[in-house]
Design a protein around this motif. Structure first.
Motif, PDB file in Angstrom:
ATOM      1  N   VAL A 194       0.825  -1.203   0.000  1.00  0.00           N
ATOM      2  CA  VAL A 194       0.000   0.000   0.000  1.00  0.00           C
ATOM      3  C   VAL A 194       0.862   1.256   0.000  1.00  0.00           C
ATOM      4  O   VAL A 194       0.513   2.253  -0.631  1.00  0.00           O
ATOM      5  N   LYS A 195       2.007   1.220   0.739  1.00  0.00           N
ATOM      6  CA  LYS A 195       2.900   2.367   0.810  1.00  0.00           C
ATOM      7  C   LYS A 195       4.342   1.901   0.824  1.00  0.00           C
ATOM      8  O   LYS A 195       4.671   0.893   1.438  1.00  0.00           O
ATOM      9  N   ARG A 196       5.174   2.670   0.137  1.00  0.00           N
ATOM     10  CA  ARG A 196       6.619   2.481   0.196  1.00  0.00           C
ATOM     11  C   ARG A 196       7.197   3.757   0.785  1.00  0.00           C
ATOM     12  O   ARG A 196       6.630   4.832   0.634  1.00  0.00           O
ATOM     13  N   PHE A 197       8.341   3.642   1.452  1.00  0.00           N
ATOM     14  CA  PHE A 197       8.914   4.839   2.078  1.00  0.00           C
ATOM     15  C   PHE A 197      10.406   4.669   2.331  1.00  0.00           C
ATOM     16  O   PHE A 197      10.939   3.551   2.306  1.00  0.00           O
ATOM     17  N   THR A 198      11.057   5.797   2.556  1.00  0.00           N
ATOM     18  CA  THR A 198      12.444   5.823   3.005  1.00  0.00           C
ATOM     19  C   THR A 198      12.466   6.589   4.325  1.00  0.00           C
ATOM     20  O   THR A 198      11.574   7.396   4.605  1.00  0.00           O
ATOM     21  N   VAL A 199      13.496   6.315   5.114  1.00  0.00           N
ATOM     22  CA  VAL A 199      13.658   7.004   6.391  1.00  0.00           C
ATOM     23  C   VAL A 199      15.121   7.408   6.529  1.00  0.00           C
ATOM     24  O   VAL A 199      16.012   6.588   6.303  1.00  0.00           O
ATOM     25  N   LEU A 200      15.333   8.665   6.866  1.00  0.00           N
ATOM     26  CA  LEU A 200      16.668   9.136   7.227  1.00  0.00           C
ATOM     27  C   LEU A 200      16.646   9.320   8.734  1.00  0.00           C
ATOM     28  O   LEU A 200      15.800  10.041   9.264  1.00  0.00           O
ATOM     29  N   MET A 201      17.573   8.657   9.413  1.00  0.00           N
ATOM     30  CA  MET A 201      17.594   8.691  10.873  1.00  0.00           C
ATOM     31  C   MET A 201      18.882   9.335  11.379  1.00  0.00           C
ATOM     32  O   MET A 201      19.962   9.021  10.892  1.00  0.00           O
ATOM     33  N   ASP A 202      18.715  10.219  12.338  1.00  0.00           N
ATOM     34  CA  ASP A 202      19.849  10.809  13.042  1.00  0.00           C
ATOM     35  C   ASP A 202      19.700  10.359  14.493  1.00  0.00           C
ATOM     36  O   ASP A 202      18.728  10.737  15.161  1.00  0.00           O
ATOM     37  N   CYS A 203      20.634   9.541  14.955  1.00  0.00           N
ATOM     38  CA  CYS A 203      20.501   8.904  16.268  1.00  0.00           C
ATOM     39  C   CYS A 203      21.691   9.258  17.155  1.00  0.00           C
ATOM     40  O   CYS A 203      22.826   9.286  16.683  1.00  0.00           O
ATOM     41  N   GLN A 204      21.407   9.499  18.428  1.00  0.00           N
ATOM     42  CA  GLN A 204      22.495   9.758  19.363  1.00  0.00           C
ATOM     43  C   GLN A 204      22.106   9.329  20.769  1.00  0.00           C
ATOM     44  O   GLN A 204      20.933   9.347  21.124  1.00  0.00           O
ATOM     45  N   TRP A 205      23.111   8.927  21.525  1.00  0.00           N
ATOM     46  CA  TRP A 205      22.925   8.457  22.893  1.00  0.00           C
ATOM     47  C   TRP A 205      23.806   9.246  23.833  1.00  0.00           C
ATOM     48  O   TRP A 205      24.926   9.619  23.499  1.00  0.00           O
ATOM     49  N   ASN A 206      23.266   9.483  25.021  1.00  0.00           N
ATOM     50  CA  ASN A 206      24.023  10.083  26.109  1.00  0.00           C
ATOM     51  C   ASN A 206      23.744   9.212  27.329  1.00  0.00           C
ATOM     52  O   ASN A 206      22.654   9.287  27.908  1.00  0.00           O
ATOM     53  N   GLY A 207      24.705   8.351  27.659  1.00  0.00           N
ATOM     54  CA  GLY A 207      24.489   7.395  28.746  1.00  0.00           C
ATOM     55  C   GLY A 207      23.409   6.402  28.348  1.00  0.00           C
ATOM     56  O   GLY A 207      23.474   5.786  27.294  1.00  0.00           O
ATOM     57  N   ASN A 208      22.370   6.294  29.183  1.00  0.00           N
ATOM     58  CA  ASN A 208      21.289   5.342  28.869  1.00  0.00           C
ATOM     59  C   ASN A 208      20.099   6.015  28.181  1.00  0.00           C
ATOM     60  O   ASN A 208      19.047   5.411  28.053  1.00  0.00           O
ATOM     61  N   GLN A 209      20.277   7.252  27.723  1.00  0.00           N
ATOM     62  CA  GLN A 209      19.217   8.003  27.043  1.00  0.00           C
ATOM     63  C   GLN A 209      19.540   8.163  25.560  1.00  0.00           C
ATOM     64  O   GLN A 209      20.629   8.638  25.216  1.00  0.00           O
TER      65      GLN A 209
END
Length: 178
Positions: A60-75
């Motif tokens: 029904v739908k196709r998509f792309t995702v650009l992800m910017d991910c970062q961690w600080n300790g356990n967050q």
């Protein structure tokens, strides 16, 4: 004689039929490698390609995702920018907390309450309820997400979407870490 054959056939078929109803558990992946550490994998830039299939299997739908991910300790913060095949765009920002024993909790603007998940081996199971806009209305739908780390760059994701226990369709994603 006929009744005896029927009972014998039923006794043989029952375990096979029941095995088909069994579902996967996180314990099934405890020994799988590479070990998945979400804070390590979802750190930096990630590209994803995905699709949504309705319950008949139609895409029904196709998509792309650009992800910017970062961690600080356990967050952790996973900032996802979706672009759909119809040209529409969407953004979801997950805020994750790494708990003890491979457990995670998370929130996002369109998630109802808290998402909960856990890793085991190379797998991660993630459950949440999403506010999903469809044709001017918003529906609360449940997601049962399973992610599998294939190697240090690639993770595959398969999610079942349901409402009131009725399967609506599936989302399939392939993540590639830059």
């Amino acid at each position: 004689m006929m009744q005896r054959r029927f009972l014998l056939s039923a006794a043989i078929a029952a375990p096979v039929a029941l095995a088909g109803c069994a579902s996967q558990t996180l314990a099934d992946y405890a020994g799988e490698k590479p070990l998945l550490d979400l804070a390590q994998y979802f750190n930096g830039r990630i590209d994803a390609h995905g699709m949504f299939q309705d319950r008949s299997g139609k895409i029904v739908k196709r998509f792309t995702v650009l992800m910017d991910c970062q961690w600080n300790g356990n967050q952790g913060v996973l900032d996802e920018a979706f672009t759909y095949s119809d040209g529409s765009r969407e953004r979801r920002v997950w805020r994750l907390t790494k708990e003890a024993h491979g457990r995670y909790t998370g929130t996002a603007g369109d998630v109802v309450g808290r998402a909960v998940g856990q890793t085991s081996g190379n797998a991660f199971r993630w459950n949440y309820t999403l506010n999903l806009p469809v044709d001017g209305k918003v529906y609360e739908v449940e997601f049962d997400d399973w992610m599998y780390l294939m190697d240090d760059r690639v993770m595959l994701n398969r999610a079942t979407m349901s409402k009131f226990g009725v399967r609506l369709g599936e989302v399939t994603l392939a993540f590639t870490k830059r």
